[in-house]
Design a protein around this motif. Structure first.
Motif, PDB file in Angstrom:
ATOM      1  N   GLU A 384     -11.070  79.109 102.455  1.00 55.12           N
ATOM      2  CA  GLU A 384     -11.247  77.776 101.890  1.00 55.12           C
ATOM      3  C   GLU A 384     -11.020  77.787 100.379  1.00 55.12           C
ATOM      4  OE1 GLU A 384     -14.713  74.310 101.513  1.00 55.12           O
ATOM      5  OE2 GLU A 384     -15.074  76.136 102.683  1.00 55.12           O
ATOM      6  N   PHE A 385     -11.548  78.818  99.727  1.00 61.79           N
ATOM      7  CA  PHE A 385     -11.354  78.940  98.277  1.00 61.79           C
ATOM      8  C   PHE A 385      -9.873  79.093  97.943  1.00 61.79           C
ATOM      9  CE2 PHE A 385     -10.928  81.673  94.505  1.00 61.79           C
ATOM     10  CZ  PHE A 385     -11.551  80.866  93.570  1.00 61.79           C
ATOM     11  N   ASP A 386      -9.180  79.889  98.733  1.00 60.56           N
ATOM     12  CA  ASP A 386      -7.740  80.097  98.527  1.00 60.56           C
ATOM     13  C   ASP A 386      -6.998  78.762  98.587  1.00 60.56           C
ATOM     14  OD1 ASP A 386      -5.192  81.077  98.305  1.00 60.56           O
ATOM     15  OD2 ASP A 386      -5.254  82.341 100.081  1.00 60.56           O
ATOM     16  N   ARG A 387      -7.332  77.938  99.578  1.00 65.99           N
ATOM     17  CA  ARG A 387      -6.654  76.636  99.714  1.00 65.99           C
ATOM     18  C   ARG A 387      -6.972  75.717  98.530  1.00 65.99           C
ATOM     19  NH1 ARG A 387      -8.284  77.732 104.963  1.00 65.99           N
ATOM     20  NH2 ARG A 387     -10.183  76.486 104.757  1.00 65.99           N
ATOM     21  N   ASN A 388      -8.253  75.636  98.172  1.00 66.79           N
ATOM     22  CA  ASN A 388      -8.651  74.735  97.080  1.00 66.79           C
ATOM     23  C   ASN A 388      -8.090  75.198  95.737  1.00 66.79           C
ATOM     24  OD1 ASN A 388     -10.093  73.280  98.954  1.00 66.79           O
ATOM     25  ND2 ASN A 388     -12.076  74.179  98.423  1.00 66.79           N
ATOM     26  N   TYR A 389      -8.158  76.493  95.498  1.00 69.52           N
ATOM     27  CA  TYR A 389      -7.677  77.036  94.219  1.00 69.52           C
ATOM     28  C   TYR A 389      -6.159  76.943  94.147  1.00 69.52           C
ATOM     29  CZ  TYR A 389      -8.403  79.847  90.006  1.00 69.52           C
ATOM     30  OH  TYR A 389      -8.487  80.284  88.705  1.00 69.52           O
ATOM     31  N   SER A 390      -5.511  77.155  95.281  1.00 67.22           N
ATOM     32  CA  SER A 390      -4.049  77.051  95.321  1.00 67.22           C
ATOM     33  C   SER A 390      -3.591  75.640  94.976  1.00 67.22           C
ATOM     34  CB  SER A 390      -3.518  77.436  96.706  1.00 67.22           C
ATOM     35  OG  SER A 390      -3.733  78.808  96.958  1.00 67.22           O
ATOM     36  N   ALA A 391      -4.385  74.633  95.381  1.00 67.24           N
ATOM     37  CA  ALA A 391      -4.040  73.242  95.054  1.00 67.24           C
ATOM     38  C   ALA A 391      -4.077  73.027  93.542  1.00 67.24           C
ATOM     39  CB  ALA A 391      -5.006  72.288  95.750  1.00 67.24           C
ATOM     40  N   ILE A 392      -5.055  73.647  92.887  1.00 63.19           N
ATOM     41  CA  ILE A 392      -5.126  73.541  91.424  1.00 63.19           C
ATOM     42  C   ILE A 392      -3.941  74.258  90.782  1.00 63.19           C
ATOM     43  CG2 ILE A 392      -6.528  74.049  89.379  1.00 63.19           C
ATOM     44  CD1 ILE A 392      -8.999  74.010  91.190  1.00 63.19           C
ATOM     45  N   VAL A 393      -3.619  75.433  91.310  1.00 64.09           N
ATOM     46  CA  VAL A 393      -2.477  76.197  90.799  1.00 64.09           C
ATOM     47  C   VAL A 393      -1.178  75.405  90.970  1.00 64.09           C
ATOM     48  CG1 VAL A 393      -1.056  78.247  91.216  1.00 64.09           C
ATOM     49  CG2 VAL A 393      -3.542  78.468  91.063  1.00 64.09           C
ATOM     50  N   ASP A 394      -1.010  74.771  92.121  1.00 64.12           N
ATOM     51  CA  ASP A 394       0.188  73.940  92.338  1.00 64.12           C
ATOM     52  C   ASP A 394       0.252  72.819  91.300  1.00 64.12           C
ATOM     53  OD1 ASP A 394       0.926  75.494  94.456  1.00 64.12           O
ATOM     54  OD2 ASP A 394       0.094  74.160  95.993  1.00 64.12           O
ATOM     55  N   GLY A 395      -0.901  72.230  91.007  1.00 65.41           N
ATOM     56  CA  GLY A 395      -0.945  71.201  89.969  1.00 65.41           C
ATOM     57  C   GLY A 395      -0.532  71.755  88.621  1.00 65.41           C
ATOM     58  N   ASN A 396      -0.988  72.938  88.302  1.00 68.68           N
ATOM     59  CA  ASN A 396      -0.596  73.581  87.046  1.00 68.68           C
ATOM     60  C   ASN A 396       0.910  73.798  86.979  1.00 68.68           C
ATOM     61  OD1 ASN A 396      -3.186  73.708  86.124  1.00 68.68           O
ATOM     62  ND2 ASN A 396      -3.257  75.921  85.889  1.00 68.68           N
ATOM     63  N   ARG A 397       1.469  74.242  88.077  1.00 67.06           N
ATOM     64  CA  ARG A 397       2.909  74.512  88.077  1.00 67.06           C
ATOM     65  C   ARG A 397       3.714  73.217  87.916  1.00 67.06           C
ATOM     66  NH1 ARG A 397       4.050  79.076  92.633  1.00 67.06           N
ATOM     67  NH2 ARG A 397       5.958  79.281  91.436  1.00 67.06           N
ATOM     68  N   ARG A 398       3.169  72.117  88.444  1.00 70.98           N
ATOM     69  CA  ARG A 398       3.830  70.832  88.220  1.00 70.98           C
ATOM     70  C   ARG A 398       3.753  70.427  86.746  1.00 70.98           C
ATOM     71  NH1 ARG A 398       1.372  69.607  93.183  1.00 70.98           N
ATOM     72  NH2 ARG A 398      -0.384  68.589  92.124  1.00 70.98           N
ATOM     73  N   HIS A 399       2.584  70.618  86.146  1.00 73.23           N
ATOM     74  CA  HIS A 399       2.439  70.296  84.727  1.00 73.23           C
ATOM     75  C   HIS A 399       3.386  71.149  83.883  1.00 73.23           C
ATOM     76  CE1 HIS A 399      -0.803  67.578  85.409  1.00 73.23           C
ATOM     77  NE2 HIS A 399      -1.678  68.495  85.784  1.00 73.23           N
ATOM     78  N   ILE A 400       3.491  72.425  84.236  1.00 70.02           N
ATOM     79  CA  ILE A 400       4.394  73.331  83.512  1.00 70.02           C
ATOM     80  C   ILE A 400       5.842  72.845  83.655  1.00 70.02           C
ATOM     81  CG2 ILE A 400       5.345  75.679  83.508  1.00 70.02           C
ATOM     82  CD1 ILE A 400       2.490  76.628  84.343  1.00 70.02           C
ATOM     83  N   GLY A 401       6.230  72.518  84.896  1.00 65.17           N
ATOM     84  CA  GLY A 401       7.594  72.040  85.124  1.00 65.17           C
ATOM     85  C   GLY A 401       7.890  70.762  84.357  1.00 65.17           C
ATOM     86  N   ASN A 402       6.946  69.822  84.372  1.00 68.08           N
ATOM     87  CA  ASN A 402       7.151  68.556  83.645  1.00 68.08           C
ATOM     88  C   ASN A 402       7.283  68.787  82.143  1.00 68.08           C
ATOM     89  OD1 ASN A 402       6.981  67.143  86.042  1.00 68.08           O
ATOM     90  ND2 ASN A 402       4.799  66.656  85.813  1.00 68.08           N
TER      91      ASN A 402
END
Length: 526
Positions: A384-402
Motif C-alpha cells: 500500500e505504501f509503495d502505491r501511495n508513495y509512487s503516486a507522489i513520485v509520479d506527480g514529482n516527475r510530472r512537475h519536473i517534466g513541466n
C-alpha cells in the motif's frame, strides 16, 4: 608528576570478575551483588575501576550503555578503547600517568571530565564534546602555556574548571587571563567566580578582547551563512531539485560560446544577447513555482511515511501484546508447576511436566502463527505504501517534466531572438552602419557570418543539452529514490521476520530445557 597509586605489583588487566564487581548499582550489600549477577554487561550504566592498578583501558567492549566510568587511581598512560562508549557523560581519569589528551573523539555527550593529577602539558583533544562539556578538571598537571588555554574559549557550556597545581598558576596574570578569555565560568580552581572579577579581567585585556570578539563575530556570521547554505542544500536535495535554482547561471558560466557572444557589438551595448534578461526573469518565476510544488510534494512524502510508520507500529504492537499475554501466562503456569512439584508424587509430577511440554509446543505454534500474520500485515502495508508513495513520485516527475518543458521553451525563444538579432547586425555591419560601435573582437566575428551563426548554434545546443541532462538526472533520481526506499523496507522486513522467528525458537528451546531439567531431577530422585 606521577599517579597517586604506586604499587610494586605487576599492573592488572580487566577481568570478568573485576568487571562484575565494577558495576555500580544501588541497594543493600546482598541486593547489590544479586543485581550485578543478573545484569547484562550491555545494560550497565556505571562502572568503577578505581584503585585497580590498571595499566591499560581495555576489555570494555561489552559495556554499550555506560554513562559513567571511573578509571581513577591507576597507572594508565594512554587514553584508548573508549570509542564505543557513545553515551558516556561522566569520565574520571584522575591520578594516572596520562601525558596526552586523546582517544575521546567519539564521546560526543561528555559533560564531566577529570584528568586531575596526570602529566599533561597541552590542552587538546576535546573538540568532539565542545558543545556539552560543563566540568573539566586538569589540576596537578604540567600546563605551562597560558595562551594554550584559549583552546577552551569555544566551549560554551563550560562552567567549572580546575587548573590548580599547574605551572601556569604561578603566572601573576593567570586568573585574570582565564576569566577574561574563557566565557561563562562559575567556578575556577574551587573558587566561585565573581562578576566584578570578570569585568576587571576583561578591562585588563580590553584591546585584545575587542579584536578577539570582532573576529569571533565575523567567524560566527560566516558559520551561520554556511549552515544556512547547507540547510538549503539538504532541503533541495531532499525535495529532488538540486541544481535547478542555479541552472541558468551555471549553464552560461560553463558555455564556451557565451564568452564570444556576450559583448557583441561591444561591452556597453551587448545587444546580441539582450534577450537574456527576459530569459532570466521568466526563468526565475518558473523556478519559484517549481520549488513551491516540489516542497509541497516533499511534505506529502514525509507525511505519507510518518502515517505509514504509525499504522505499521500500531499493527505490530497489537500482535506483540497478544504474544506477550501468551508468554506471560505460560511463564506463570510454569513457575506455579515447578513450585508445586515437591508436594506431588513422582507420577503426578511427571504428568504435569509432560503437560507443560505440550503447552510449550502450543505456545510455539501460536507465536509462529502470530508471526505469519505479521508477515502478511507488513507485506500488505508495504504494498500500500509503495502505491501511495509512487503516486507522489509520479506527480514529482510530472512537475519536473513541466518545468523543463517551460525552460526549453524559454531557451528556444531566446535562441530565436539571438538569431534574428545576429542577422540584423550582419546586415548593418556589411552596410557599414556599425563601424563606430563595434569592438575589435566583435568585428572579427561579424566579418565571418558562418563563424557567428555556428557559435550561436553551439551556444543553443549547449543549453539544450544541459537542460535535457538536468531533467534526466532529476527524473531518474525520483525513480532511484523510490526503489531504494521500497527495497530498504523489504530488506528490513526480512530481517525483522528472521529475528522474530529466532526469538520464538530460542524461547521454545529455553522452556523445553527447563522442563526437561525438572524431569531429569525427578528421575534421579526415583
Amino acid at each position: 608528576m606521577t599517579a597517586a597509586l604506586q604499587s610494586n605489583n605487576e599492573p592488572d588487566v580487566v577481568s570478568d570478575k573485576m568487571s562484575l564487581m565494577a558495576i555500580q548499582v544501588e541497594g543493600t550489600a546482598e541486593g547489590v551483588e544479586e543485581k550485578r549477577r543478573q545484569m547484562d554487561y550491555k545494560d550497565a550504566e556505571s562502572l568503577s575501576f578505581s584503585f585497580k592498578n590498571l595499566k591499560r583501558i581495555d576489555y570494555l567492549a561489552p559495556f554499550q550503555a555506560l554513562t559513567k566510568l571511573q578509571l581513577d587511581n591507576n597507572v594508565i598512560s594512554t587514553v584508548e578503547n573508549l570509542d564505543h562508549l557513545v553515551n558516556l557523560t561522566w569520565l574520571d581519569l584522575s591520578f594516572n600517568n596520562i601525558t596526552k589528551i586523546e582517544g575521546l573523539d567519539k564521546l560526543t555527550k561528555l559533560t564531566d571530565l577529570s584528568l586531575y593529577n596526570n602529566s599533561i602539558s597541552e590542552v587538546e583533544g576535546m573538540e568532539s564534546f565542545m558543545s556539552t562539556l560543563t566540568v573539566l578538571s586538569l589540576g596537578n598537571n604540567l600546563l605551562k602555556d597560558l595562551e594554550g588555554l584559549m583552546y577552551l574559549r569555544p566551549f560554551r557550556e563550560l562552567r567549572l574548571i580546575n587548573f590548580a597545581g599547574n605551572p601556569i598558576c604561578q603566572d601573576p596574570e593567570y586568573r585574570s587571563y582565564v576569566l577574561s578569555h574563557i566565557k561563562h565560568l562559575k567556578y575556577l580552581d574551587y573558587r566561585l567566580v565573581q562578576e566584578e572579577a570578570v569585568l576587571q579581567a576583561k578591562e585588563q585585556y580590553q584591546d585584545e578582547m575587542i579584536e578577539l570578539e570582532e573576529k569571533e563575530e565575523e567567524e560566527a556570521a560566516v558559520a551561520k551563512s554556511e549552515r544556512e547554505r547547507r540547510t538549503k542544500e539538504e532541503l533541495f536535495d531532499a525535495a529532488n531539485m538540486s541544481g535547478v535554482e542555479d541552472l541558468l547561471e551555471n549553464m552560461l558560466t560553463k558555455d564556451p560560446e557565451y564568452a564570444k557572444l556576450r559583448y557583441i557589438p561591444n561591452q556597453e551595448r551587448p545587444e546580441l544577447v539582450e534577450g537574456l534578461e527576459v530569459f532570466r526573469d521568466k526563468f526565475a518565476v518558473n523556478v519559484e513555482e517549481f520549488k513551491d510544488e516540489m516542497l509541497k510534494q516533499l511534505t506529502r512524502k514525509t507525511q505519507e511515511q510518518a502515517e505509514w510508520q504509525a499504522v505499521l507500529d500500531g499493527a505490530l504492537a497489537a500482535k506483540d501484546a497478544d504474544a506477550h499475554t501468551l508468554i506471560t501466562a505460560f511463564d506463570k503456569e510454569r513457575k506455579h508447576t515447578f513450585r508445586s512439584l515437591p508436594e506431588l508424587e513422582p507420577p503426578e509430577a511427571e504428568q504435569k511436566l509432560r503437560a507443560l511440554h505440550q503447552k510449550n509446543d502450543h505456545l510455539y505454534s501460536r507465536l509462529m502463527e502470530f508471526e505469519m500474520q505479521n508477515v502478511d500485515i507488513v507485506a500488505d502495508l508495504v504494498g500500500e505504501f509503495d502505491r501511495n508513495y509512487s503516486a507522489i513520485v509520479d506527480g514529482n516527475r510530472r512537475h519536473i517534466g513541466n518545468f523543463f518543458t517551460q525552460t526549453r521553451e524559454l531557451e528556444d525563444r531566446y535562441y530565436e531572438g539571438v538569431t534574428a538579432s545576429a542577422m540584423g547586425m550582419l546586415e548593418k555591419f556589411a552596410g557599414g552602419e556599425m563601424d563606430e560601435m563595434v569592438s575589435e573582437d566583435s568585428r572579427t566575428i561579424l566579418q565571418d557570418k558562418d563563424t557567428l551563426m555556428n557559435a550561436i548554434q553551439a551556444h543553443h545546443d549547449y543549453h539544450t543539452t544541459t537542460i535535457d541532462g538536468q531533467e534526466d538526472k532529476l527524473g531518474t533520481g525520483e525513480k532511484k529514490r523510490l526503489d531504494l526506499l521500497i527495497n530498504g523496507l523489504r530488506t528490513w522486513e526480512g530481517k525483522r521476520n528472521r529475528d522474530r522467528v529466532a526469538e520464538i525458537c530460542a524461547l521454545a528451546k529455553r522452556n523445553r530445557e527447563l522442563v526437561e531439567r525438572m524431569l531429569e531431577v525427578g528421575d534421579e530422585q526415583e
